[in-house]
Write a protein that holds these residues in place. Sequence first.
Motif, PDB file in Angstrom:
ATOM      1  N   GLN A 268     -26.424  83.319  30.392  1.00 52.29           N
ATOM      2  CA  GLN A 268     -24.992  82.703  30.297  1.00 52.29           C
ATOM      3  C   GLN A 268     -24.809  81.442  28.648  1.00 52.29           C
ATOM      4  O   GLN A 268     -24.274  81.565  28.174  1.00 52.29           O
ATOM      5  CB  GLN A 268     -25.227  82.422  31.402  1.00 52.29           C
ATOM      6  CG  GLN A 268     -23.946  81.243  31.924  1.00 52.29           C
ATOM      7  CD  GLN A 268     -23.884  80.260  32.894  1.00 52.29           C
ATOM      8  OE1 GLN A 268     -24.770  80.442  33.379  1.00 52.29           O
ATOM      9  NE2 GLN A 268     -22.043  80.564  33.224  1.00 52.29           N
ATOM     10  N   ASN A 269     -25.680  80.986  29.059  1.00 58.06           N
ATOM     11  CA  ASN A 269     -25.866  80.145  27.508  1.00 58.06           C
ATOM     12  C   ASN A 269     -26.177  80.640  26.675  1.00 58.06           C
ATOM     13  O   ASN A 269     -25.460  79.737  25.939  1.00 58.06           O
ATOM     14  CB  ASN A 269     -27.459  79.119  27.769  1.00 58.06           C
ATOM     15  CG  ASN A 269     -27.233  77.913  26.932  1.00 58.06           C
ATOM     16  OD1 ASN A 269     -27.122  77.322  27.083  1.00 58.06           O
ATOM     17  ND2 ASN A 269     -28.123  77.495  25.971  1.00 58.06           N
ATOM     18  N   LYS A 270     -26.594  81.961  25.721  1.00 56.87           N
ATOM     19  CA  LYS A 270     -26.192  82.546  24.726  1.00 56.87           C
ATOM     20  C   LYS A 270     -24.483  82.359  24.581  1.00 56.87           C
ATOM     21  O   LYS A 270     -24.116  82.841  23.474  1.00 56.87           O
ATOM     22  CB  LYS A 270     -27.185  83.846  24.674  1.00 56.87           C
ATOM     23  CG  LYS A 270     -27.337  84.483  23.022  1.00 56.87           C
ATOM     24  CD  LYS A 270     -28.217  85.175  23.141  1.00 56.87           C
ATOM     25  CE  LYS A 270     -28.234  86.344  22.023  1.00 56.87           C
ATOM     26  NZ  LYS A 270     -27.072  86.277  21.419  1.00 56.87           N
ATOM     27  N   LYS A 271     -24.328  83.380  25.470  1.00 57.89           N
ATOM     28  CA  LYS A 271     -23.457  84.441  25.461  1.00 57.89           C
ATOM     29  C   LYS A 271     -21.991  82.875  25.109  1.00 57.89           C
ATOM     30  O   LYS A 271     -20.776  82.898  24.128  1.00 57.89           O
ATOM     31  CB  LYS A 271     -22.676  84.351  26.944  1.00 57.89           C
ATOM     32  CG  LYS A 271     -21.445  84.901  27.605  1.00 57.89           C
ATOM     33  CD  LYS A 271     -21.458  85.773  28.614  1.00 57.89           C
ATOM     34  CE  LYS A 271     -20.288  86.974  28.636  1.00 57.89           C
ATOM     35  NZ  LYS A 271     -20.172  87.655  30.105  1.00 57.89           N
TER      36      LYS A 271
ATOM     37  N   GLN B 135     -19.628  81.759  22.269  1.00 66.08           N
ATOM     38  CA  GLN B 135     -17.956  81.358  22.699  1.00 66.08           C
ATOM     39  C   GLN B 135     -17.557  80.527  21.714  1.00 66.08           C
ATOM     40  O   GLN B 135     -16.804  79.983  21.520  1.00 66.08           O
ATOM     41  CB  GLN B 135     -17.503  82.025  23.604  1.00 66.08           C
ATOM     42  CG  GLN B 135     -17.810  83.176  24.115  1.00 66.08           C
ATOM     43  CD  GLN B 135     -17.887  83.226  25.608  1.00 66.08           C
ATOM     44  OE1 GLN B 135     -17.378  81.664  26.206  1.00 66.08           O
ATOM     45  NE2 GLN B 135     -17.906  83.730  26.172  1.00 66.08           N
ATOM     46  N   GLY B 136     -18.999  79.551  20.806  1.00 68.63           N
ATOM     47  CA  GLY B 136     -18.180  78.358  20.240  1.00 68.63           C
ATOM     48  C   GLY B 136     -17.951  76.468  21.153  1.00 68.63           C
ATOM     49  O   GLY B 136     -18.513  75.969  20.897  1.00 68.63           O
ATOM     50  N   VAL B 137     -18.582  77.295  21.995  1.00 63.35           N
ATOM     51  CA  VAL B 137     -18.399  76.502  23.644  1.00 63.35           C
ATOM     52  C   VAL B 137     -20.089  75.341  23.338  1.00 63.35           C
ATOM     53  O   VAL B 137     -20.981  75.250  23.097  1.00 63.35           O
ATOM     54  CB  VAL B 137     -19.534  76.928  25.265  1.00 63.35           C
ATOM     55  CG1 VAL B 137     -19.079  75.975  25.912  1.00 63.35           C
ATOM     56  CG2 VAL B 137     -17.787  77.594  25.940  1.00 63.35           C
TER      57      VAL B 137
ATOM     58  N   ARG C 240     -22.391  72.875  28.593  1.00 60.78           N
ATOM     59  CA  ARG C 240     -22.558  73.815  28.132  1.00 60.78           C
ATOM     60  C   ARG C 240     -23.165  73.381  29.661  1.00 60.78           C
ATOM     61  O   ARG C 240     -23.491  72.325  30.110  1.00 60.78           O
ATOM     62  CB  ARG C 240     -23.307  74.908  27.760  1.00 60.78           C
ATOM     63  CG  ARG C 240     -22.467  75.766  26.603  1.00 60.78           C
ATOM     64  CD  ARG C 240     -24.219  76.732  25.856  1.00 60.78           C
ATOM     65  NE  ARG C 240     -24.063  76.137  25.310  1.00 60.78           N
ATOM     66  CZ  ARG C 240     -24.785  75.666  23.611  1.00 60.78           C
ATOM     67  NH1 ARG C 240     -23.258  75.837  23.293  1.00 60.78           N
ATOM     68  NH2 ARG C 240     -25.882  74.629  23.349  1.00 60.78           N
ATOM     69  N   PRO C 241     -23.560  74.705  30.810  1.00 61.77           N
ATOM     70  CA  PRO C 241     -24.877  73.748  31.944  1.00 61.77           C
ATOM     71  C   PRO C 241     -25.849  73.784  31.644  1.00 61.77           C
ATOM     72  O   PRO C 241     -26.570  74.296  31.054  1.00 61.77           O
ATOM     73  CB  PRO C 241     -24.350  75.393  33.712  1.00 61.77           C
ATOM     74  CG  PRO C 241     -24.355  76.335  32.347  1.00 61.77           C
ATOM     75  CD  PRO C 241     -22.729  75.890  31.221  1.00 61.77           C
ATOM     76  N   CYS C 242     -26.680  72.785  32.617  1.00 63.02           N
ATOM     77  CA  CYS C 242     -27.788  72.768  31.404  1.00 63.02           C
ATOM     78  C   CYS C 242     -29.072  73.895  33.238  1.00 63.02           C
ATOM     79  O   CYS C 242     -28.547  73.926  33.554  1.00 63.02           O
ATOM     80  CB  CYS C 242     -27.800  71.039  32.617  1.00 63.02           C
ATOM     81  SG  CYS C 242     -27.466  70.066  32.211  1.00 63.02           S
ATOM     82  N   ALA C 243     -30.054  73.779  32.314  1.00 68.28           N
ATOM     83  CA  ALA C 243     -31.172  74.851  32.541  1.00 68.28           C
ATOM     84  C   ALA C 243     -31.337  74.097  33.405  1.00 68.28           C
ATOM     85  O   ALA C 243     -31.666  72.530  34.424  1.00 68.28           O
ATOM     86  CB  ALA C 243     -31.904  74.673  31.483  1.00 68.28           C
ATOM     87  N   PRO C 244     -31.773  75.380  34.167  1.00 71.68           N
ATOM     88  CA  PRO C 244     -32.867  75.216  35.895  1.00 71.68           C
ATOM     89  C   PRO C 244     -33.691  74.990  36.423  1.00 71.68           C
ATOM     90  O   PRO C 244     -34.550  75.056  35.131  1.00 71.68           O
ATOM     91  CB  PRO C 244     -32.047  76.550  36.699  1.00 71.68           C
ATOM     92  CG  PRO C 244     -32.604  77.154  35.716  1.00 71.68           C
ATOM     93  CD  PRO C 244     -30.853  76.522  34.326  1.00 71.68           C
TER      94      PRO C 244
END
Length: 182
Positions: A74-77, A81-83, A88-92
């Motif tokens: 999800q982070n790569k996606k 997308q330039g977010v 972006r959400p933090c890593a679990p």
Amino acid sequence: MIKLGSLMLDDTDKKRAKKTSRIPGAHKIKDKASGNYINGQQLVFLVLVTDTITVPVGFRFYVPDPKLSAWRKQNKKLKDQGVAKRLRPCAPAPDYKKHPTLQMLGLEMIQQFTEQFPNITIKSVLANALYGIRSFMDQAAAITGQNQVVSQLRANQKVLSKNSSVSLRDYFLRSQGVEQPW
């Protein structure tokens, strides 16, 4: 009777079928030969090497944390997308009890071997570059009681020699080494 030896630690990928839902520990791994992704299993194995015999002494299956894998995807996606990172959400938090790292699996096998065979003196621990992190090397040395924990080195890496930093290539050009009896 074996009294002295070196422990060698490595990992390998085992390709499996396209549909791996019934194969435990199977997951998507990067194929080093083709650069593509395949379904397979990752094995970490430990081998005892002596002057007369080489014996496999342990192996473990590595399974990545699915929550961390999903987050990376999800982070790569989102990154593509330039977010912005802050949006972006933090890593679990990793669950190391259920999904230990390759280094943790290696240390577990070394610990288990030294406990089961206390009469075998470990001369050194050898591992590839993946295991070259300080925490692994320090813990492996503490478990075996040896300072000889060797990981793969690169010629451009720096080493400390006689209080100065020098490239590994230059160090070995000027140093003959010290022969050690087995």
